[in-house]
Write a protein that holds these residues in place. Structure first.
Motif, mmCIF file in Angstrom:
data_model
loop_
_atom_site.group_PDB
_atom_site.id
_atom_site.type_symbol
_atom_site.label_atom_id
_atom_site.label_comp_id
_atom_site.label_asym_id
_atom_site.label_seq_id
_atom_site.Cartn_x
_atom_site.Cartn_y
_atom_site.Cartn_z
ATOM 1 N N GLN A 116 0.829 -1.204 0.000
ATOM 2 C CA GLN A 116 0.000 0.000 0.000
ATOM 3 C C GLN A 116 0.867 1.260 0.000
ATOM 4 O O GLN A 116 0.528 2.250 -0.642
ATOM 5 C CB GLN A 116 -0.956 0.015 1.188
ATOM 6 C CG GLN A 116 -1.893 1.209 1.195
ATOM 7 C CD GLN A 116 -2.732 1.301 -0.071
ATOM 8 O OE1 GLN A 116 -3.392 0.349 -0.462
ATOM 9 N NE2 GLN A 116 -2.701 2.442 -0.734
ATOM 10 N N THR A 117 1.982 1.209 0.698
ATOM 11 C CA THR A 117 2.912 2.337 0.711
ATOM 12 C C THR A 117 3.443 2.591 -0.700
ATOM 13 O O THR A 117 3.513 3.741 -1.148
ATOM 14 C CB THR A 117 4.064 2.068 1.700
ATOM 15 O OG1 THR A 117 3.513 1.799 2.997
ATOM 16 C CG2 THR A 117 5.010 3.257 1.800
ATOM 17 N N LEU A 118 3.771 1.529 -1.413
ATOM 18 C CA LEU A 118 4.214 1.655 -2.807
ATOM 19 C C LEU A 118 3.104 2.236 -3.677
ATOM 20 O O LEU A 118 3.355 3.115 -4.513
ATOM 21 C CB LEU A 118 4.672 0.300 -3.348
ATOM 22 C CG LEU A 118 5.038 0.264 -4.832
ATOM 23 C CD1 LEU A 118 6.236 1.179 -5.115
ATOM 24 C CD2 LEU A 118 5.324 -1.167 -5.276
ATOM 25 N N ALA A 119 1.873 1.768 -3.485
ATOM 26 C CA ALA A 119 0.743 2.292 -4.260
ATOM 27 C C ALA A 119 0.568 3.786 -4.007
ATOM 28 O O ALA A 119 0.358 4.570 -4.943
ATOM 29 C CB ALA A 119 -0.534 1.530 -3.915
ATOM 30 N N PHE A 120 0.673 4.213 -2.748
ATOM 31 C CA PHE A 120 0.593 5.641 -2.431
ATOM 32 C C PHE A 120 1.751 6.403 -3.091
ATOM 33 O O PHE A 120 1.555 7.497 -3.622
ATOM 34 C CB PHE A 120 0.650 5.873 -0.917
ATOM 35 C CG PHE A 120 -0.648 5.691 -0.191
ATOM 36 C CD1 PHE A 120 -1.843 6.194 -0.675
ATOM 37 C CD2 PHE A 120 -0.668 5.040 1.034
ATOM 38 C CE1 PHE A 120 -3.040 6.051 0.029
ATOM 39 C CE2 PHE A 120 -1.847 4.886 1.758
ATOM 40 C CZ PHE A 120 -3.031 5.396 1.247
ATOM 41 N N ALA A 121 2.948 5.835 -3.038
ATOM 42 C CA ALA A 121 4.124 6.507 -3.609
ATOM 43 C C ALA A 121 3.954 6.724 -5.110
ATOM 44 O O ALA A 121 4.258 7.805 -5.634
ATOM 45 C CB ALA A 121 5.393 5.707 -3.321
ATOM 46 N N LEU A 122 3.458 5.717 -5.803
ATOM 47 C CA LEU A 122 3.240 5.847 -7.245
ATOM 48 C C LEU A 122 2.166 6.884 -7.546
ATOM 49 O O LEU A 122 2.294 7.672 -8.493
ATOM 50 C CB LEU A 122 2.877 4.488 -7.850
ATOM 51 C CG LEU A 122 4.006 3.454 -7.831
ATOM 52 C CD1 LEU A 122 3.482 2.078 -8.232
ATOM 53 C CD2 LEU A 122 5.142 3.887 -8.731
ATOM 54 N N GLY A 123 1.112 6.915 -6.739
ATOM 55 C CA GLY A 123 0.055 7.907 -6.916
ATOM 56 C C GLY A 123 0.520 9.315 -6.609
ATOM 57 O O GLY A 123 0.121 10.274 -7.274
ATOM 58 N N ALA A 124 1.380 9.450 -5.614
ATOM 59 C CA ALA A 124 1.904 10.766 -5.249
ATOM 60 C C ALA A 124 2.894 11.262 -6.305
ATOM 61 O O ALA A 124 2.907 12.444 -6.650
ATOM 62 C CB ALA A 124 2.583 10.706 -3.883
ATOM 63 N N ALA A 125 3.716 10.358 -6.832
ATOM 64 C CA ALA A 125 4.740 10.753 -7.803
ATOM 65 C C ALA A 125 4.150 11.029 -9.186
ATOM 66 O O ALA A 125 4.532 11.996 -9.842
ATOM 67 C CB ALA A 125 5.810 9.669 -7.899
ATOM 68 N N GLY A 126 3.227 10.198 -9.619
ATOM 69 C CA GLY A 126 2.729 10.318 -10.992
ATOM 70 C C GLY A 126 1.273 10.697 -11.128
ATOM 71 O O GLY A 126 0.761 10.782 -12.235
ATOM 72 N N GLY A 127 0.587 10.894 -10.017
ATOM 73 C CA GLY A 127 -0.845 11.167 -10.062
ATOM 74 C C GLY A 127 -1.633 9.889 -9.872
ATOM 75 O O GLY A 127 -1.104 8.783 -10.073
ATOM 76 N N VAL A 128 -2.899 10.034 -9.498
ATOM 77 C CA VAL A 128 -3.702 8.848 -9.168
ATOM 78 C C VAL A 128 -3.853 7.901 -10.349
ATOM 79 O O VAL A 128 -4.003 6.695 -10.158
ATOM 80 C CB VAL A 128 -5.087 9.231 -8.590
ATOM 81 C CG1 VAL A 128 -4.943 9.898 -7.251
ATOM 82 C CG2 VAL A 128 -5.863 10.112 -9.546
ATOM 83 N N GLY A 129 -3.786 8.396 -11.558
ATOM 84 C CA GLY A 129 -3.884 7.524 -12.725
ATOM 85 C C GLY A 129 -2.685 6.612 -12.897
ATOM 86 O O GLY A 129 -2.764 5.592 -13.566
#
Length: 138
Positions: free
Chosen positions: A34-47
């Protein structure tokens, strides 16, 4: 470019389920995901998050066209806030400070649940407050 409001809400629903399982099982590995999922969403946007990809590929094609859109910046900020709580929770679990893992994961779960169930994004609201405050100080 504005985004379909249903995407972040779907992501919040998946996040709610994942974090609930983390609280039930105490799984640091699942919280790391989940931390990785948040990191990807924060870095590149929710998409760009795994849940955004799943929404775009599997869910959105089965729905009617979107009728509501929102700016991408508030949900992206919310992902960063979620990342902070998940990282603290992960550190708590990894260091054996269970109360910290539970508290931080529970806070992230509460925010995700509010978005999934009621469409109220705490991180998005925080973004708007930060914008107002910083606009006044300039």
């Amino acid at each position: 470019m504005d985004i379909d409001v249903r995407g972040p809400r779907f992501g919040a629903a998946v996040t709610t389920a994942v974090l609930a399982v983390v609280l039930i099982t105490g799984s640091a590995w699942l919280l790391a995901w989940q931390t990785l999922a948040f990191a990807l969403g924060a870095a590149g946007g929710v998409g760009r998050s795994p849940y955004g990809w799943l929404f775009r590929k599997a869910v959105r094609p089965r729905l009617g066209p979107p009728t509501e859109f929102e700016a991408p910046e508030p949900p992206r900020f919310a992902q960063a806030v979620g990342l902070g709580f998940a990282a603290v929770g992960l550190a708590g679990y990894a260091l054996g400070v269970e109360w910290l893992g539970l508290a931080a994961t529970g806070a992230a779960l509460a925010a995700a649940f509010l978005n999934a169930a009621f469409g109220y994004c705490l991180g998005c609201e925080m973004y708007l407050v930060v914008r107002r405050v910083t606009a006044r100080t300039e």
